[in-house]
Write a protein that holds these residues in place. Structure first.
Motif, PDB file in Angstrom:
ATOM      1  N   SER A 150       0.839  -1.210   0.000  1.00 32.50           N
ATOM      2  CA  SER A 150       0.000   0.000   0.000  1.00 32.50           C
ATOM      3  C   SER A 150       0.874   1.260   0.000  1.00 32.50           C
ATOM      4  O   SER A 150       0.489   2.296  -0.532  1.00 32.50           O
ATOM      5  N   GLU A 151       2.089   1.161   0.569  1.00 37.53           N
ATOM      6  CA  GLU A 151       3.017   2.305   0.524  1.00 37.53           C
ATOM      7  C   GLU A 151       3.407   2.615  -0.919  1.00 37.53           C
ATOM      8  O   GLU A 151       3.480   3.775  -1.327  1.00 37.53           O
ATOM      9  N   ASP A 154       0.437   4.229  -2.742  1.00 38.37           N
ATOM     10  CA  ASP A 154       0.230   5.613  -2.288  1.00 38.37           C
ATOM     11  C   ASP A 154       1.299   6.545  -2.872  1.00 38.37           C
ATOM     12  O   ASP A 154       1.006   7.675  -3.274  1.00 38.37           O
ATOM     13  N   ARG A 157       0.627   6.914  -6.644  1.00 38.78           N
ATOM     14  CA  ARG A 157      -0.626   7.668  -6.839  1.00 38.78           C
ATOM     15  C   ARG A 157      -0.360   9.166  -6.655  1.00 38.78           C
ATOM     16  O   ARG A 157      -0.772   9.998  -7.462  1.00 38.78           O
TER      17      ARG A 157
END
Lengths: 179, 151
Positions: A150-151, A154, A157
């Motif tokens: 997820s890092e 993120d 993104r």
């Protein structure tokens, strides 16, 4: 429509697709980030190419056409080496700030996730589309849960948002440049 | 000094800046809502060189969120790239939504434009209905300061 705007509109469309995928994945809790990541990578690539096209149209740079190569490393190399004025708000200096060392490293990191043929004898590298080898040399695939953290998602993104919006303002300003 | 910019400095580049604004109106995919030339104060002083053009545009930018501040780009003439101006042109770009938020949050460039309006050091070169609304917002934002100063 000029070339720069065409690249920019495609970058925006890719970002919207990436956002849809990102939100759907987050909502489902599936942790399959490869599809959103692939779209964020495409957003970054097209945002950079949009700036390249705008700078060429404005006469800041004369070089070969953008072409069909996905990687943007060669574009970044000259984007930060344009002939500059001393004005910190000039487009040239803005580009130097936009493509700072951290940003260039993040762009390289997201680009490294596009499928590429490995050198002979080496393992297939992790990417967002094709099966590849894991640390043990076994096959795995991008949509396997937790292949991407997820890092990472993120980070990429945020990069895509920053680049596409910066590209827009750079292009809008260059279109309004007095000649 | 207030008024001096309008009467002395602005006329020196008025024709060129109006011509440029007309060119910007032709960019139909990014409609020009407001174009305003102004004299900024930076570091507590009037800026004595440069031409400052504030523009509120529409189009693609309407899809973006709030930035840390408005976008400013400066154009100097360099060999092979003339600008038609003998000074640096500073172009400050925003959207109506971004500007409204920037005013609310006191972003530096939004406050700089509002400050020029408060001092009367500005000239509206073009506005449409959206631009008129932005102008009203700016004037409303500077109004309380006048009252406070009087009080």
């Amino acid at each position: 429509m000029d070339e720069a705007l065409a690249w920019l509109h495609q970058a925006l469309a890719d970002r919207e697709a990436a956002e849809r995928e990102y939100k759907a994945t987050a909502k489902a809790g599936s942790r399959i980030w490869c599809h959103a990541l692939a779209k964020y990578q495409q957003t970054v690539e097209k945002a950079v190419k949009a700036m390249v096209a705008a700078l060429r149209e404005a006469g800041f740079w004369r070089g070969p056409p953008i072409g069909f190569v996905h990687e943007v490393e060669r574009h970044m190399r000259w984007l930060i080496r344009l002939r500059r004025t001393n004005n910190p708000q000039s487009v040239q200096r803005r580009l130097v700030r936009l493509f700072d060392a951290d940003t260039r490293a993040t762009i390289r990191a997201v680009e490294a996730l596009t499928p590429q043929a490995p050198p002979p004898g080496e393992r297939l590298r992790r990417n967002t589309e094709y099966p590849f080898h894991d640390a043990n040399g076994d096959f795995t695939y991008p949509a396997a849960p937790d292949q991407f953290s997820s890092e990472e998602i993120d980070r990429f993104r945020a990069l895509s948002h920053r680049l596409v919006e910066s590209a827009h303002w750079v292009i809008s300003a260059l279109r309004r440049r007095p000649r | 000094m207030a008024g001096e910019w309008i009467s002395e400095r602005f006329p020196q580049f008025e024709a060129a800046i109006r011509r440029l604004t007309e060119q910007h109106r032709e960019l139909e995919d990014e409609p020009l809502h407001l174009a305003l030339a102004y004299l900024p104060r930076r570091d507590g002083r009037e800026v004595d060189r440069g031409i400052f053009l504030f523009e509120v545009i529409g189009g693609v930018a309407d899809r973006f969120g709030q930035s840390e501040d408005l976008f400013e780009a400066a154009f100097d003439a360099i060999p092979g790239l003339p600008t038609g101006f003998d000074q640096t042109l500073h172009l400050i770009l925003t959207t109506s939504r971004e500007f409204e938020e920037a005013l609310t949050h006191g972003r530096p460039l939004a406050m700089e434009v509002a400050d020029a309006v408060r001092h009367g050091d500005y000239k509206v070169l073009h506005h449409d209905r959206v631009g008129q609304k932005v102008l009203r917002q700016i004037r409303a934002a500077v109004q309380p300061r006048k009252r406070a100063a009087r009080g």
